[in-house]
Design a protein around this motif. Structure first.
Motif, short mmCIF file in Angstrom:
data_model
loop_
_atom_site.label_atom_id
_atom_site.label_comp_id
_atom_site.label_asym_id
_atom_site.label_seq_id
_atom_site.Cartn_x
_atom_site.Cartn_y
_atom_site.Cartn_z
N ALA A 1 3.66 21.03 25.12
CA ALA A 1 3.17 22.12 25.95
C ALA A 1 4.37 22.92 26.43
CB ALA A 1 2.37 21.58 27.14
N PHE A 2 4.10 24.10 26.99
CA PHE A 2 5.17 24.94 27.52
C PHE A 2 4.79 25.39 28.92
CE2 PHE A 2 5.95 24.90 23.06
CZ PHE A 2 7.33 24.95 22.95
N GLY A 3 5.73 25.20 29.85
CA GLY A 3 5.46 25.55 31.23
C GLY A 3 6.74 25.65 32.03
N PHE A 4 6.61 25.62 33.35
CA PHE A 4 7.76 25.80 34.24
C PHE A 4 7.75 24.71 35.31
CE2 PHE A 4 4.16 28.14 35.78
CZ PHE A 4 4.16 27.99 37.15
N LYS A 5 8.95 24.36 35.79
CA LYS A 5 9.09 23.29 36.77
C LYS A 5 9.51 23.79 38.14
CE LYS A 5 9.89 19.41 33.64
NZ LYS A 5 10.73 18.22 33.34
N GLU A 6 9.80 25.07 38.24
CA GLU A 6 10.14 25.65 39.54
C GLU A 6 9.67 27.09 39.56
OE1 GLU A 6 14.78 26.81 38.51
OE2 GLU A 6 14.34 25.02 39.69
N GLY B 1 7.76 32.48 27.33
CA GLY B 1 8.57 33.11 28.38
C GLY B 1 8.85 34.56 28.08
N VAL B 2 9.10 34.87 26.81
CA VAL B 2 9.34 36.26 26.39
C VAL B 2 8.09 37.10 26.66
CG1 VAL B 2 9.84 37.75 24.42
CG2 VAL B 2 11.00 35.53 24.63
N ASP C 1 12.46 29.08 34.11
CA ASP C 1 12.29 29.32 32.68
C ASP C 1 11.07 28.58 32.15
OD1 ASP C 1 14.59 30.84 32.63
OD2 ASP C 1 15.88 29.19 31.97
N ILE C 2 10.45 29.14 31.12
CA ILE C 2 9.38 28.43 30.41
C ILE C 2 10.04 27.48 29.42
CG2 ILE C 2 7.39 28.65 28.90
CD1 ILE C 2 6.86 29.77 31.66
N VAL C 3 9.78 26.20 29.58
CA VAL C 3 10.44 25.17 28.78
C VAL C 3 9.39 24.29 28.11
CG1 VAL C 3 12.48 25.15 30.27
CG2 VAL C 3 10.58 23.59 30.76
N GLU C 4 9.82 23.57 27.08
CA GLU C 4 8.92 22.64 26.41
C GLU C 4 8.72 21.41 27.28
OE1 GLU C 4 8.45 20.19 22.19
OE2 GLU C 4 9.77 21.96 22.29
N LEU C 5 7.46 20.98 27.38
CA LEU C 5 7.09 19.80 28.18
C LEU C 5 6.42 18.79 27.27
CD1 LEU C 5 5.43 21.70 31.18
CD2 LEU C 5 7.78 20.85 31.08
N VAL D 1 1.79 35.46 35.01
CA VAL D 1 3.02 35.93 35.66
C VAL D 1 2.97 35.54 37.13
CG1 VAL D 1 4.34 37.99 36.31
CG2 VAL D 1 3.29 37.84 34.04
N GLN D 2 1.82 35.74 37.76
CA GLN D 2 1.66 35.37 39.17
C GLN D 2 1.80 33.86 39.36
OE1 GLN D 2 -2.25 37.56 39.39
NE2 GLN D 2 -1.39 38.26 41.33
N HIS D 3 1.24 33.10 38.44
CA HIS D 3 1.35 31.64 38.48
C HIS D 3 2.82 31.23 38.48
CE1 HIS D 3 0.12 27.62 36.33
NE2 HIS D 3 0.49 27.42 37.58
N ARG D 4 3.58 31.80 37.58
CA ARG D 4 5.00 31.47 37.44
C ARG D 4 5.80 31.89 38.67
NH1 ARG D 4 8.64 34.20 32.67
NH2 ARG D 4 10.46 32.84 32.71
#
Length: 322
Positions: A3-8, A303-304, A12-16, A42-45
């Motif tokens: 999956a791809f998401g963010f931790k903060e 992320g792009v 950045d959108i990173v592989e999870l 975008v709002q989520h991030r």
């Protein structure tokens, strides 16, 4: 599961690497082939919905693919069925996602790329017009962000539902011609739009404004409302401070202000989400409305896609390929 998401927040959108979810009561598990990209992600991030989980949050309000499993109580879906779904809990940027069966729809002959970009955009556009906006035959409609995913769908839906004149605004002149391809009678650059809208309507104003921009655009939109005109807000693309509106001027001017939020609707009136989505999808099947997917990116480029959406440089609908 990949999956791809963010931790903060704003990270950045990173592989999870996450466990594959299992469908619960009234849910289906979808093996994702494509995921739609929406401004809500975008709002989520950027933290509008709270801080991410320590393991990471996976964005994605839309996904298309094949049913991989069904939970208890689910009827009408079989393993391998091609579907598209609205995902109120996000999670579409992944190999698998769980979706409420009520918000999962067979795609029929629809291209899965297009299907992935439909559930949130179509439901929002239809809900804005019919639910929040109370569109009536012959109404004049003003739609901000006319070249975006909701804007390009909303004008087509408005025309199909009997609207009269439909005017759009865009953030830059290079988007005018693109937006007009979808049936707008007029498209103007957003700076200074109020005066142009008054001229285009002979001073009468518009019956309905759909606004996802916020800030001064939202405030100036009140000045172009006709008698009993309605402003329906459904986002804040500019991340502006909220407006403070006094009731008395609205009362004195015969104006109404409201909004549409698909997440709240999914919690409090899920049957309306289903009804709005199915009605809009029927218009797509009848070829009265098209979803214009302008770019398909591989899932690792999520992320792009979000950066482009946040910057306002994209047009139409962006989709990720899993």
């Amino acid at each position: 599961m990949r999956a791809f998401g963010f931790k903060e927040i704003n990270g950045d959108i990173v592989e999870l690497d996450l466990p594959c979810p299992e469908p619960g009561e009234g849910e289906v598990l979808i093996r994702v082939s494509h995921a739609g990209v929406n401004f809500a992600e975008v709002q989520h991030r950027r933290g509008d919905f709270g801080a991410p989980e320590p393991t990471g949050d996976v964005p994605g309000l839309e996904a298309a693919g094949a049913v991989a499993a069904v939970g208890p109580g689910v009827r009408g879906f079989g393993i391998g069925d091609q579907v598209t779904a609205y995902l109120p809990a996000f999670g579409g940027y992944a190999e698998y996602v769980v979706a409420p069966a009520a918000f999962t729809y067979p795609v029929g002959d629809l291209d899965p790329v297009v299907a992935a970009g439909a559930p949130t955009v179509l439901t929002t556009a239809y809900g804005l017009l019919v639910g929040a906006g109370r569109l009536a035959a012959g109404d004049t409609v003003l739609i901000h962000a006319a070249a975006g995913g909701v804007g390009t769908a909303a004008v087509q839906l408005a025309k199909a539902l009997g609207a009269g004149q439909v005017i759009g605004t865009v953030g830059s002149a290079d988007k005018v011609a693109y937006a007009k391809e979808f049936g707008y009678d007029e498209v103007v650059v957003r700076d200074g739009f109020a005066e142009q809208v008054r001229e285009l309507t002979g001073g009468r104003g518009v019956d309905l404004v759909l606004d996802s921009v916020g800030g001064s655009t939202r405030a100036d939109s009140l000045g172009v409302l006709a008698v009993f005109g309605r402003l329906a807000a459904f986002g804040d693309a500019g991340n502006h401070p909220d407006l403070t509106l006094a009731v008395r001027p609205l009362w004195k001017s015969n104006q109404l202000v409201g909004g549409f939020n698909i997440g709240d609707l999914a919690r409090r009136a899920p049957e309306l989400v289903t009804r709005f989505a199915r009605a809009a999808l029927d218009l797509v099947a009848a070829k009265q409305v098209r979803i214009d997917v302008t770019e398909v990116l591989p899932l690792p480029d999520a992320g792009v896609a979000l950066d482009g959406l946040a910057a306002g440089t994209s047009r139409g609908k962006l989709v990720l390929r899993a």
